[in-house]
Design an enzyme around this catalytic site. Sequence first.
Site, short mmCIF file in Angstrom:
data_model
loop_
_atom_site.label_atom_id
_atom_site.label_comp_id
_atom_site.label_asym_id
_atom_site.label_seq_id
_atom_site.Cartn_x
_atom_site.Cartn_y
_atom_site.Cartn_z
N ALA A 45 0.80 -1.23 0.00
CA ALA A 45 0.00 0.00 0.00
C ALA A 45 0.83 1.27 0.00
CB ALA A 45 -0.94 0.00 1.21
N LYS A 60 6.80 4.06 8.13
CA LYS A 60 6.98 4.69 6.83
C LYS A 60 5.65 4.99 6.13
CE LYS A 60 11.61 2.86 5.90
NZ LYS A 60 12.45 2.01 5.03
N ALA A 98 2.36 -6.08 -3.95
CA ALA A 98 3.56 -6.02 -3.11
C ALA A 98 4.72 -6.85 -3.65
CB ALA A 98 3.22 -6.48 -1.70
N LYS A 115 8.62 -10.71 -12.17
CA LYS A 115 7.20 -10.59 -12.52
C LYS A 115 6.73 -11.77 -13.36
CE LYS A 115 5.19 -6.85 -10.88
NZ LYS A 115 3.98 -6.98 -10.03
N THR A 144 1.49 -0.95 -18.22
CA THR A 144 2.56 -0.30 -18.96
C THR A 144 3.20 0.72 -18.02
OG1 THR A 144 0.81 1.09 -19.90
CG2 THR A 144 1.63 -0.70 -21.26
#
Length: 350
Positions: free
Chosen positions: A19, A47, A88, A181, A205
């Site tokens: 997030a 953070k 994530a 990925k 993209t």
Amino acid sequence: MEDTLNWMKSNATYCVTGATGYIGSWLVAALLKRGCTVHATVRDLEKSKHLLSLWGGGERLRLFKADLFEEGSFDEAVKGCDGVFLLAVPLDFNVDFTKENFEDYIQANILDPAIKGTLNLLKSCLKSNSVKRVVYTSSLGTMTAKDSNGNWKSIVDESCLQEADTVWSTKAGGWIYVLSKLLSEEAAFKFAKENGIDLVSVISTTVGGQFFTSKVPASVKILMSPISGETDFYKILSAVTVRMGSFPSVHIEDICRANIFVMEHAKAEGRYICRSQTCSLSKFVNLVAKGYSYSNIERIPENNDDEIPCDISTKKLIDLGFSYKHGLEDIINETIKCCIDFGYLLPISQ
């Protein structure tokens, strides 16, 4: 949301992983604005404090500390959620290329943990007994516009995946992220199929526009590399155009809308390319130079060599009912403005 069948309940509860990232921080804000309850996962609660005032949300926002690499870490975060947005996966270009047995190091320290982390989250979704769908944000880096003979395809659609062996051998700009990925998404779909999880993938993209993160997002650095002088990111920009025949991009608002759209549309399935516009590298560089008058960047002459050889198709997403709000000039101008406000680029001279 418009154009959806809204099979989810109107007051749905969603988990957004990662997030504090570029897309994640926008997505949390968008879901809260829609009246949803959001479980936002972060690796470091401290953070995330700068985002709390932006998000608001009151009792509809809950923060969870979770780490993809710890099995069971997401159990509480996804409990009671109707859907999960899987964002994530770290975008990290700071790799020690001097390591001995470099490829083994990459496999053991980056690729294997990325795959394991993705599966850890899906296992938590499986245990929840409430999650109806998981939306995985993938990357155009997983795709190629050329066939096995090296010829351009006329249309690039969701089936045009790169081979992992090709990524390993060519090691084009951003190749480690691409591999993480590619392999994580492959493992996710395999696990989902074997365990009856409804998984949909949005192939992003390069994302631009306003950002809320405490650091300049990597995708923004890629977009601004023609004027920032950061050569490592310009190499990635160039590598994308070499592999895809053009440079496709999408506005941050549109990529978040697309994620929500496929989450809520009953007929969404498989993979969806999300890109608003695409253009040649020279046209993109010239538009960036035009938008940032402070820059002394030399314009690149446009000629017939700049013709786009193939269509990076977003037809599948549009046919489902999705429409884009932002074009290329919006993306460039809003990205430049935010980078100036942030201090990443010098103010434009008057």
